[in-house]
Design a protein around this motif. Structure first.
Motif, short mmCIF file in Angstrom:
data_model
loop_
_atom_site.label_atom_id
_atom_site.label_comp_id
_atom_site.label_asym_id
_atom_site.label_seq_id
_atom_site.Cartn_x
_atom_site.Cartn_y
_atom_site.Cartn_z
N PHE A 75 -10.08 7.21 5.93
CA PHE A 75 -9.13 8.01 5.16
C PHE A 75 -9.66 9.43 4.93
O PHE A 75 -8.92 10.40 5.08
CB PHE A 75 -8.83 7.38 3.80
CG PHE A 75 -8.31 5.96 3.86
CD1 PHE A 75 -7.55 5.51 4.93
CD2 PHE A 75 -8.58 5.08 2.83
CE1 PHE A 75 -7.07 4.21 4.97
CE2 PHE A 75 -8.11 3.78 2.87
CZ PHE A 75 -7.35 3.34 3.94
N ALA A 76 -10.92 9.53 4.56
CA ALA A 76 -11.48 10.82 4.13
C ALA A 76 -11.88 11.73 5.29
O ALA A 76 -11.74 12.96 5.17
CB ALA A 76 -12.70 10.58 3.24
N PHE A 77 -12.37 11.17 6.38
CA PHE A 77 -12.96 12.00 7.42
C PHE A 77 -12.36 11.85 8.81
O PHE A 77 -12.58 12.70 9.67
CB PHE A 77 -14.47 11.72 7.52
CG PHE A 77 -15.21 11.96 6.24
CD1 PHE A 77 -15.40 13.25 5.76
CD2 PHE A 77 -15.70 10.89 5.50
CE1 PHE A 77 -16.07 13.47 4.57
CE2 PHE A 77 -16.37 11.10 4.31
CZ PHE A 77 -16.56 12.39 3.84
N LEU A 78 -11.63 10.76 9.06
CA LEU A 78 -11.14 10.52 10.41
C LEU A 78 -9.63 10.70 10.54
O LEU A 78 -9.05 10.34 11.56
CB LEU A 78 -11.56 9.11 10.87
CG LEU A 78 -13.06 8.84 10.86
CD1 LEU A 78 -13.37 7.42 11.28
CD2 LEU A 78 -13.79 9.84 11.76
N GLY A 79 -9.01 11.21 9.51
CA GLY A 79 -7.58 11.50 9.58
C GLY A 79 -6.67 10.30 9.56
O GLY A 79 -5.51 10.39 9.97
N GLU A 80 -7.17 9.17 9.11
CA GLU A 80 -6.33 7.98 9.03
C GLU A 80 -5.50 8.03 7.75
O GLU A 80 -6.00 8.43 6.70
CB GLU A 80 -7.20 6.72 9.06
CG GLU A 80 -7.97 6.59 10.36
CD GLU A 80 -8.90 5.39 10.38
OE1 GLU A 80 -8.86 4.56 9.46
OE2 GLU A 80 -9.69 5.30 11.34
N GLY A 81 -4.27 7.65 7.86
CA GLY A 81 -3.39 7.71 6.70
C GLY A 81 -3.72 6.63 5.68
O GLY A 81 -4.18 5.55 6.01
N VAL A 82 -3.46 6.95 4.43
CA VAL A 82 -3.63 5.98 3.35
C VAL A 82 -2.29 5.89 2.62
O VAL A 82 -1.59 6.87 2.47
CB VAL A 82 -4.78 6.37 2.39
CG1 VAL A 82 -4.51 7.69 1.70
CG2 VAL A 82 -5.04 5.28 1.38
N ASN A 83 -1.94 4.68 2.26
CA ASN A 83 -0.72 4.46 1.48
C ASN A 83 -1.00 3.40 0.43
O ASN A 83 -2.12 2.87 0.33
CB ASN A 83 0.46 4.08 2.38
CG ASN A 83 0.19 2.80 3.17
OD1 ASN A 83 -0.41 1.86 2.67
ND2 ASN A 83 0.64 2.78 4.42
N LEU A 84 -0.01 3.09 -0.35
CA LEU A 84 -0.18 2.14 -1.44
C LEU A 84 -0.67 0.78 -0.94
O LEU A 84 -1.57 0.19 -1.53
CB LEU A 84 1.13 1.98 -2.22
CG LEU A 84 1.11 0.95 -3.35
CD1 LEU A 84 0.09 1.37 -4.42
CD2 LEU A 84 2.49 0.78 -3.95
N TRP A 85 -0.11 0.28 0.15
CA TRP A 85 -0.49 -1.05 0.64
C TRP A 85 -1.93 -1.10 1.12
O TRP A 85 -2.64 -2.07 0.89
CB TRP A 85 0.46 -1.51 1.74
CG TRP A 85 1.81 -1.84 1.17
CD1 TRP A 85 2.97 -1.16 1.38
CD2 TRP A 85 2.12 -2.90 0.26
NE1 TRP A 85 3.98 -1.74 0.66
CE2 TRP A 85 3.49 -2.81 -0.04
CE3 TRP A 85 1.38 -3.91 -0.33
CZ2 TRP A 85 4.13 -3.70 -0.89
CZ3 TRP A 85 2.03 -4.80 -1.18
CH2 TRP A 85 3.38 -4.69 -1.45
N LYS A 86 -2.38 -0.04 1.75
CA LYS A 86 -3.78 0.01 2.18
C LYS A 86 -4.71 0.05 0.97
O LYS A 86 -5.73 -0.63 0.94
CB LYS A 86 -4.03 1.22 3.09
CG LYS A 86 -3.39 1.08 4.46
CD LYS A 86 -3.68 2.29 5.31
CE LYS A 86 -3.04 2.18 6.67
NZ LYS A 86 -3.34 3.34 7.52
N ALA A 87 -4.34 0.85 -0.02
CA ALA A 87 -5.16 0.93 -1.24
C ALA A 87 -5.19 -0.41 -1.96
O ALA A 87 -6.25 -0.84 -2.44
CB ALA A 87 -4.62 2.02 -2.16
N VAL A 88 -4.05 -1.09 -2.02
CA VAL A 88 -4.01 -2.41 -2.66
C VAL A 88 -4.87 -3.40 -1.87
O VAL A 88 -5.61 -4.19 -2.46
CB VAL A 88 -2.55 -2.91 -2.78
CG1 VAL A 88 -2.49 -4.39 -3.14
CG2 VAL A 88 -1.78 -2.08 -3.79
#
Length: 108
Positions: A75-88
């Motif tokens: 998420f922070a360095f490789l440009g991968e998206g983050v959303n609510l489901w990933k965070a959960v």
């Protein structure tokens, strides 16, 4: 010492896993070497930690921490998206590791 071995095993696994992205199917030598050395080191260090830490606890921490940190790096360095489901999902992984550790502590 077993906690140090476990921490080093986790670090090695994280380096190896992140390096996989840069191997381009193992066609690039340096990242490929980092992957192989990282995984070998990780398992060797994990085996040392398992001499004194129960396998259920050590593996839960090793795999859970590795998964959560690799996802955060993505998420922070490789440009991968983050959303609510990933965070959960990451939160559930962490909660599972905590639950396994609390359950192990209660029965030790």
């Amino acid at each position: 010492m077993p906690v140090l071995f476990l921490a080093l095993a986790i670090s090695s696994e994280i380096c190896a896993t992140v390096s996989l992205k840069y191997t381009h199917g193992f066609t690039r030598l340096l990242p490929s070497v980092v992957v192989v050395v990282g995984y070998v080191a990780s398992f060797a260090l994990l085996s040392q930690a398992l001499k004194q830490i129960p396998v259920s606890t050590a593996y839960a921490i090793w795999s859970g921490a590795g998964t959560a940190v690799v996802a955060a790096i993505g998420f922070a360095f490789l440009g991968e998206g983050v959303n609510l489901w990933k965070a959960v999902g990451i939160a559930l992984i962490i909660a599972g590791v905590v639950a396994l550790n609390l359950g192990g502590a209660a029965h030790s």
